[in-house]
Design an enzyme around this catalytic site. Structure first.
Site, PDB file in Angstrom:
ATOM      1  N   ASP A   1       0.871  -1.190   0.000  1.00 42.31           N
ATOM      2  CA  ASP A   1       0.000   0.000   0.000  1.00 42.31           C
ATOM      3  C   ASP A   1       0.903   1.234   0.000  1.00 42.31           C
ATOM      4  O   ASP A   1       2.101   1.149   0.276  1.00 42.31           O
ATOM      5  CB  ASP A   1      -0.916   0.001   1.237  1.00 42.31           C
ATOM      6  CG  ASP A   1      -1.889   1.191   1.248  1.00 42.31           C
ATOM      7  OD1 ASP A   1      -2.288   1.657   0.155  1.00 42.31           O
ATOM      8  OD2 ASP A   1      -2.233   1.680   2.335  1.00 42.31           O
ATOM      9  N   SER A   2       0.287   2.391  -0.256  1.00 40.51           N
ATOM     10  CA  SER A   2       1.029   3.645  -0.167  1.00 40.51           C
ATOM     11  C   SER A   2       1.427   3.923   1.280  1.00 40.51           C
ATOM     12  O   SER A   2       2.329   4.713   1.538  1.00 40.51           O
ATOM     13  CB  SER A   2       0.146   4.795  -0.650  1.00 40.51           C
ATOM     14  OG  SER A   2      -0.973   4.921   0.211  1.00 40.51           O
TER      15      SER A   2
ATOM     16  N   CYS B   1      -4.567  -1.540  -1.896  1.00 40.89           N
ATOM     17  CA  CYS B   1      -4.683  -0.118  -2.200  1.00 40.89           C
ATOM     18  C   CYS B   1      -5.579   0.047  -3.426  1.00 40.89           C
ATOM     19  O   CYS B   1      -5.256  -0.468  -4.508  1.00 40.89           O
ATOM     20  CB  CYS B   1      -3.291   0.444  -2.477  1.00 40.89           C
ATOM     21  SG  CYS B   1      -3.276   2.168  -2.980  1.00 40.89           S
ATOM     22  N   ASN B   2      -6.679   0.752  -3.252  1.00 36.14           N
ATOM     23  CA  ASN B   2      -7.601   0.979  -4.372  1.00 36.14           C
ATOM     24  C   ASN B   2      -6.939   1.808  -5.464  1.00 36.14           C
ATOM     25  O   ASN B   2      -7.156   1.578  -6.656  1.00 36.14           O
ATOM     26  CB  ASN B   2      -8.843   1.723  -3.883  1.00 36.14           C
ATOM     27  CG  ASN B   2      -9.670   0.888  -2.930  1.00 36.14           C
ATOM     28  OD1 ASN B   2     -10.658   0.280  -3.319  1.00 36.14           O
ATOM     29  ND2 ASN B   2      -9.276   0.840  -1.668  1.00 36.14           N
TER      30      ASN B   2
ATOM     31  N   GLU C   1      -2.489   8.262   8.630  1.00 34.45           N
ATOM     32  CA  GLU C   1      -1.025   8.144   8.691  1.00 34.45           C
ATOM     33  C   GLU C   1      -0.456   8.855   9.918  1.00 34.45           C
ATOM     34  O   GLU C   1       0.559   8.440  10.469  1.00 34.45           O
ATOM     35  CB  GLU C   1      -0.385   8.738   7.419  1.00 34.45           C
ATOM     36  CG  GLU C   1      -0.671   7.948   6.156  1.00 34.45           C
ATOM     37  CD  GLU C   1       0.100   6.633   6.054  1.00 34.45           C
ATOM     38  OE1 GLU C   1       1.329   6.664   6.090  1.00 34.45           O
ATOM     39  OE2 GLU C   1      -0.554   5.578   5.934  1.00 34.45           O
TER      40      GLU C   1
ATOM     41  N   CYS D   1     -11.056   3.407   0.008  1.00 36.73           N
ATOM     42  CA  CYS D   1      -9.616   3.585   0.267  1.00 36.73           C
ATOM     43  C   CYS D   1      -9.325   2.755   1.505  1.00 36.73           C
ATOM     44  O   CYS D   1     -10.088   2.803   2.480  1.00 36.73           O
ATOM     45  CB  CYS D   1      -9.292   5.059   0.506  1.00 36.73           C
ATOM     46  SG  CYS D   1      -7.640   5.347   1.192  1.00 36.73           S
TER      47      CYS D   1
ATOM     48  N   HIS E   1      -7.371   3.012   3.817  1.00 36.59           N
ATOM     49  CA  HIS E   1      -7.126   3.750   5.077  1.00 36.59           C
ATOM     50  C   HIS E   1      -8.418   4.000   5.860  1.00 36.59           C
ATOM     51  O   HIS E   1      -8.388   4.164   7.075  1.00 36.59           O
ATOM     52  CB  HIS E   1      -6.482   5.114   4.773  1.00 36.59           C
ATOM     53  CG  HIS E   1      -5.019   5.040   4.473  1.00 36.59           C
ATOM     54  ND1 HIS E   1      -4.534   4.557   3.285  1.00 36.59           N
ATOM     55  CD2 HIS E   1      -3.932   5.401   5.213  1.00 36.59           C
ATOM     56  CE1 HIS E   1      -3.204   4.619   3.297  1.00 36.59           C
ATOM     57  NE2 HIS E   1      -2.819   5.129   4.451  1.00 36.59           N
TER      58      HIS E   1
HETATM   59  N1  DGL Z   1      -4.805   3.265   0.797  1.00 37.13           N
HETATM   60  C1  DGL Z   1      -4.922   3.814  -0.470  1.00 37.13           C
HETATM   61  C2  DGL Z   1      -6.113   3.409  -1.283  1.00 37.13           C
HETATM   62  O1  DGL Z   1      -6.733   2.445  -0.973  1.00 37.13           O
HETATM   63  C3  DGL Z   1      -4.155   4.987  -0.921  1.00 37.13           C
HETATM   64  C4  DGL Z   1      -4.323   6.280  -0.249  1.00 37.13           C
HETATM   65  C5  DGL Z   1      -3.352   7.293  -0.817  1.00 37.13           C
HETATM   66  O2  DGL Z   1      -2.166   7.013  -0.835  1.00 37.13           O
HETATM   67  O3  DGL Z   1      -3.790   8.368  -1.244  1.00 37.13           O
HETATM   68  O4  DGL Z   1      -6.465   4.055  -2.240  1.00 37.13           O
END
Ligand code: DGL
Length: 267
Positions: free
Chosen positions: A15-16, A78-79, A156, A188, A190
């Site tokens: 993931d990011s 991560c989407n 984060e 997302c 997160h």
């Molecule tokens: N967790 C991420 C997602 O599912 C990425 C969020 C991001 O880095 O902007 O999209």
């Protein structure tokens, strides 16, 4: 690699940032005997407002790293990465790559008010993959799609319930509430960590839909298909590779208190 060696190899997860831990949680529940290597690109996050080339380059580098760690499969937790990079990664790498996309289908099928909300990154919402998804499943429902910059940063930073997080969430959710949504798709990875605040704002009549468990089922099926699912493991392990680990270790430990193997992501 023999079948036994393959089944003993770890599953890579990327993931990011730390949001993918919501997917790792579902994977751990579905696949209790697997070892996992989790990579978080925290030092380069968010990905949601970056270009497609940037996201693809980062995913490519992390996939190579995970393949170097002998991963037998990679889960894009991560989407944004799935929307912008999954197709290219699948054509470049031979191992199975499982992606994640906003749960528009179950939400629209189950909605009684026929109005659903989707909260995701700008990258996801603006992608052609997402447009196709909403075209495919949006016939009988009105879909309110909102890019929500700033929310992943709250996670984060470890600010899951504070006033800034609440105010930002309120801003994004207000039009959806007004329109009468009865399902909110967390698009997302997160956002499941903000569930308390989101529930609190929306009230009990709006259901939050997170895709972790569905993705874990897909991952399990893929492992079975390649005869690589692990069923026995005396000490299932998780390793964490985090970009700028010193800055993000504390929040990682709040979200995953049992984490022991934490190292710098050096790619
Ligand atoms: N967790 C991420 C997602 O599912 C990425 C969020 C991001 O880095 O902007 O999209």
């Amino acid at each position: 690699m023999s079948q036994t060696q393959l089944s003993r190899a770890p599953v890579g997860v990327l993931d990011s940032g730390l949001g993918g831990l919501s997917v790792l949680k579902a994977l751990r529940a579905e696949l209790p005997a697997e070892d996992f290597v989790y990579c978080a690109d925290c030092g380069n996050a968010p990905w949601g407002d970056k270009t497609q080339d940037f996201v693809l380059d980062r995913c490519r580098a992390i996939c190579r790293f995970l393949i170097g760690m002998h991963a037998k499969m990679i889960v894009l937790a991560c989407n944004t990465a799935t929307a912008l990079a999954a197709d290219a990664l699948r054509s470049e790498f031979a191992l199975p790559i499982v992606g994640i996309e906003p749960a528009v289908k179950p939400a629209s099928v189950q909605s009684r008010s026929h109005v659903i909300g989707v909260l995701a990154t700008n990258g996801t919402i603006q992608s052609s993959r997402y447009r196709l998804l909403t075209e495919r499943f949006g016939h009988d429902v009105r879909i309110l799609s909102t890019g929500a910059p700033g929310l992943m940063e709250c996670v984060e930073k470890g600010d899951f319930t504070g006033p800034r997080t609440r105010a930002l969430a309120q801003k994004y959710l207000a039009p959806m509430q007004k329109a009468g949504i009865d399902k909110l798709v967390l698009g997302c990875t997160h956002y499941p960590f903000l569930s308390d605040v989101l529930h609190d704002i929306l009230g009990p009549e709006v259901e939050l839909i997170e895709p972790g468990p569905a993705v874990a089922c897909v991952a399990h099926t893929r492992l079975r298909q390649i005869s690589a699912a692990r069923t026995l493991n005396a000490s299932p392990a998780e390793q964490f590779f985090i970009k700028k680990a010193v800055l993000h270790k504390d929040v990682l430990l709040r979200l995953w208190p049992q984490a022991e193997n934490i190292a710098e992501l050096a790619v």
